[in-house]
Design an enzyme around this catalytic site. Structure first.
Site, PDB file in Angstrom:
ATOM      1  N   ASP A 104       0.852  -1.183   0.000  1.00  0.00           N
ATOM      2  CA  ASP A 104       0.000   0.000   0.000  1.00  0.00           C
ATOM      3  C   ASP A 104       0.891   1.237   0.000  1.00  0.00           C
ATOM      4  O   ASP A 104       1.756   1.380   0.860  1.00  0.00           O
ATOM      5  CB  ASP A 104      -0.867  -0.024   1.278  1.00  0.00           C
ATOM      6  N   ASP A 208      -3.371   4.519  -2.187  1.00  0.00           N
ATOM      7  CA  ASP A 208      -4.428   5.009  -1.304  1.00  0.00           C
ATOM      8  C   ASP A 208      -4.958   6.355  -1.809  1.00  0.00           C
ATOM      9  O   ASP A 208      -4.183   7.234  -2.201  1.00  0.00           O
ATOM     10  CB  ASP A 208      -3.827   5.166   0.098  1.00  0.00           C
ATOM     11  N   GLU A 276      -6.902   3.382  -5.563  1.00  0.00           N
ATOM     12  CA  GLU A 276      -8.187   3.588  -4.913  1.00  0.00           C
ATOM     13  C   GLU A 276      -8.687   4.955  -5.370  1.00  0.00           C
ATOM     14  O   GLU A 276      -8.115   5.979  -5.004  1.00  0.00           O
ATOM     15  CB  GLU A 276      -8.047   3.573  -3.386  1.00  0.00           C
ATOM     16  N   HIS A 338     -11.329  -3.495   3.397  1.00  0.00           N
ATOM     17  CA  HIS A 338     -11.287  -3.227   4.845  1.00  0.00           C
ATOM     18  C   HIS A 338     -12.089  -1.990   5.247  1.00  0.00           C
ATOM     19  O   HIS A 338     -12.077  -1.628   6.416  1.00  0.00           O
ATOM     20  CB  HIS A 338      -9.824  -3.060   5.260  1.00  0.00           C
ATOM     21  N   ASP A 339     -12.720  -1.325   4.304  1.00  0.00           N
ATOM     22  CA  ASP A 339     -13.490  -0.108   4.600  1.00  0.00           C
ATOM     23  C   ASP A 339     -14.999  -0.299   4.455  1.00  0.00           C
ATOM     24  O   ASP A 339     -15.757   0.626   4.709  1.00  0.00           O
ATOM     25  CB  ASP A 339     -13.086   1.042   3.647  1.00  0.00           C
TER      26      ASP A 339
HETATM   27  C1  GLC Z   1      -8.254   4.779   2.289  1.00  0.00           C
HETATM   28  C2  GLC Z   1      -8.083   3.534   3.111  1.00  0.00           C
HETATM   29  C3  GLC Z   1      -8.743   3.750   4.448  1.00  0.00           C
HETATM   30  C4  GLC Z   1      -8.067   4.907   5.127  1.00  0.00           C
HETATM   31  C5  GLC Z   1      -8.066   6.144   4.239  1.00  0.00           C
HETATM   32  C6  GLC Z   1      -7.102   7.181   4.735  1.00  0.00           C
HETATM   33  O1  GLC Z   1      -9.594   5.039   2.000  1.00  0.00           O
HETATM   34  O2  GLC Z   1      -8.588   2.419   2.435  1.00  0.00           O
HETATM   35  O3  GLC Z   1      -8.686   2.607   5.253  1.00  0.00           O
HETATM   36  O4  GLC Z   1      -8.702   5.201   6.341  1.00  0.00           O
HETATM   37  O5  GLC Z   1      -7.671   5.863   2.931  1.00  0.00           O
HETATM   38  O6  GLC Z   1      -5.786   6.764   4.495  1.00  0.00           O
END
Ligand code: GLC
Ligand code: CA
Length: 542
Positions: A104, A208, A276, A338-339
């Protein structure tokens, strides 16, 4: 297809290191734990899941305000997770099994404890002041603009620094100050981070919040949204603003940053990046591949994730994305991470969550594109109930982050100690050991789907065409490569459906069904095809 493009046909499995496997009994998952469980992921035989790559959520030094997404050192390993040697061993063992490793990359923000930020906040004339986004208060002392944190409970995206009299920007928690990507030194520093991991042998990055890095340099206000009663979640806010010009993200310069990432990756063989991109407009999303496919290799599609359980909704999203992708671009499909609430819970309506999760698995693993799975999905894990006194995430995401369930023992085979998040009682039945032996289990279905996919050129790389004369509630498509022709039919309803596809062929061979008791192998009639309630089918056409 170029041989090097493994990421176009492989299956990627997301590991949340804190919750995968605890090697030393302190209740927290770690890198040696992951290494010890690689055989579950791929031991080269259909007894294992058969994934091609893993993506590791952050394992770097961090105060853990956002469980590792607040990074204090981009090139180290948090002692809870192990050491750099443990990381090297994990990569070597994964590669020995043919499993690629993605890590990541969190370029939008650091921890407020990162030495860069400590230096930046130390004085207005600090050489790193400009590495973060600092702004003066408005004349009345209020924050520079109306931007809000993505986490509703974090409130405004600005925190005032008493010592230097300015506000700093944080798109997430105040412990996660945003880097200023207009500063060329920040870009160069992140190049070094990428090279550090690429030189160590990683196969690529999950980036991310890739859409957030660039924002309006003039820091103008976002358009106002009627907030109504109560707080508006980040997701709803994004949905309401989709397509509108926002000033706090998705600024055109983001594409130049991503092209720069791509150039760094291309100095190495076979590496890739998946972003993402939480933008709920498919045309905008498609733009993240770049004009000449010179930005992200893959883009995570949250429009797909957010669809209701309706055949037509998924078909439309898939077809629309395909119509918008620039030539050469390749989609990624996933429904869990995970979100987000897990599929078995999110789509459950009166107890059909497992049946629907099986149909969802077949969809993700048979669409044209790269599937991403999230640990525990292969067991049909549901969201866990978290007692009020154990809730620790700022955004209520603990339910989908509880430990992986390896066996029926009290620590679920995850830990010999006290797990950092509670293990649900259902782990006694829902676990890898129990499901391995049961041909009707979710795990057995996933194994069959993955290994079937591996052997099918049509599924890995073939063409895709959705069928539009289907009865309501059925999503059906053809996947074809050479003379291999597969029909996938997914019933999104709890009723049996009949669909006349006799024009394709009078009958086909049943390759896979999501119904645990319907064994593959027999002939099925196509005029009409009968699809059971909440059933998915893969049928080979002659
Ligand atoms: C992304 C991650 C999440 C995190 C956010 C801030 O959305 O998947 O888990 O809290 O970024 O880094
Ligand atoms: Ca541990």
């Amino acid at each position: 297809m170029a041989a090097g493009e493994w990421w176009r046909h492989g299956v990627v499995y997301q590991i949340y290191p804190r919750s995968f496997a605890d090697g030393n009994g302190d209740g927290i998952g770690d890198l040696p734990g992951i290494t010890s469980r690689l055989d579950h992921l791929n031991d080269g035989t259909p007894d294992s899941l058969g994934v091609d790559a893993i993506w590791l959520s952050p394992f770097y030094p961090s105060p853990m305000a956002d469980f590792g997404y607040d990074i204090a050192d981009y090139t180290g390993v948090h002692p809870d997770f192990g050491t750099l040697d443990d990381f090297d061993r994990l990569v070597a063992e994964a590669h020995a099994r043919g499993i690629r490793v993605l890590v990541d990359l969190v370029p939008n923000h650091t921890s407020d404890q990162h030495p860069w930020f400590l230096e930046s906040r130390s004085a207005r004339d600090s050489p790193k002041r400009d590495w973060y986004v600092w702004a003066d208060p408005k004349p009345d002392g209020s924050p520079p603009n109306n931007w809000m944190s993505t986490f509703p409970s974090a409130g405004r995206a600005w925190t005032f620094d008493e010592a230097t009299g300015q506000w700093y920007l944080h798109s997430f928690m105040r412990e996660q100050p945003d880097l200023n990507w207009w500063d060329p030194e920040v870009r160069a520093a992140m190049d070094d981070v990428m090279r550090f991991w690429l030189d160590r042998g990683v196969d690529g990055f999950r980036i991310d919040v890739a859409h957030k890095m660039a924002r309006d340099p003039e820091l103008r206000d976002n358009p106002l949204v009627e907030l109504g009663e109560g707080e508006l979640s980040a997701t709803e806010l994004e949905a309401r603003l989709a397509g509108q010009q926002r000033f706090d993200q998705n600024w055109p310069e983001v594409h130049e940053i991503l092209r720069r990432f791509r150039r760094t990756l291309e100095q190495y063989d076979d590496r890739m990046a998946v972003g993402e991109v939480y933008l709920l407009d498919l045309a905008t999303l498609a733009g993240y591949y770049g004009q000449g496919v010179d930005e992200l290799h893959l883009v995570h599609n949250f429009v797909f994730v957010r669809q209701p359980w309706k055949a037509e909704a998924f078909r439309q999203t898939v077809d629309e994305l395909w119509s918008l992708l620039p030539p050469g671009a390749w989609p990624a499909w996933f429904l869990s991470n995970h979100d987000h609430s897990r599929v078995a819970t999110r789509y459950d309506e009166g107890g059909n969550g497992q049946a629907r999760a099986r149909v969802a698995a077949m969809m993700v693993l048979t669409l044209r594109g790269t599937p991403f799975l999230y640990q525990g999905e292969e067991l049909g894990m549901a969201d866990s109930e978290i007692p009020a006194d154990r809730v620790i995430d700022i955004d209520g995401r603990d339910a989908e982050r509880t430990p992986m369930q390896w066996d029926g023992s009290p620590g679920a085979g995850f830990t010999s100690g006290d797990p950092w998040l509670p293990i649900p009682g259902s782990a006694r039945e829902v676990n890898v050991a129990a499901q391995r032996e049961d041909p009707g289990s979710m795990l057995s279905l996933y194994r069959r789907l993955l290994w079937y996919r591996r052997g099918s050129a049509a599924l890995r790389q073939g063409g895709y065409r959705s069928l539009t004369d289907t009865p309501g509630g059925l999503y059906a498509y053809l996947r074809t490569e050479g003379d291999e022709r597969l029909l996938v039919a997914l019933n999104f309803t709890g009723r049996p459906l009949r669909y006349d596809v006799g024009a394709l062929a009078p009958a086909g061979r049943l390759e896979l069904s999501t119904h645990p008791d319907r064994l593959p192998g027999g002939q099925v009639g196509l005029g009409p095809l009968e699809v059971g309630p909440d059933e998915g089918l893969v049928i080979r056409l002659p």
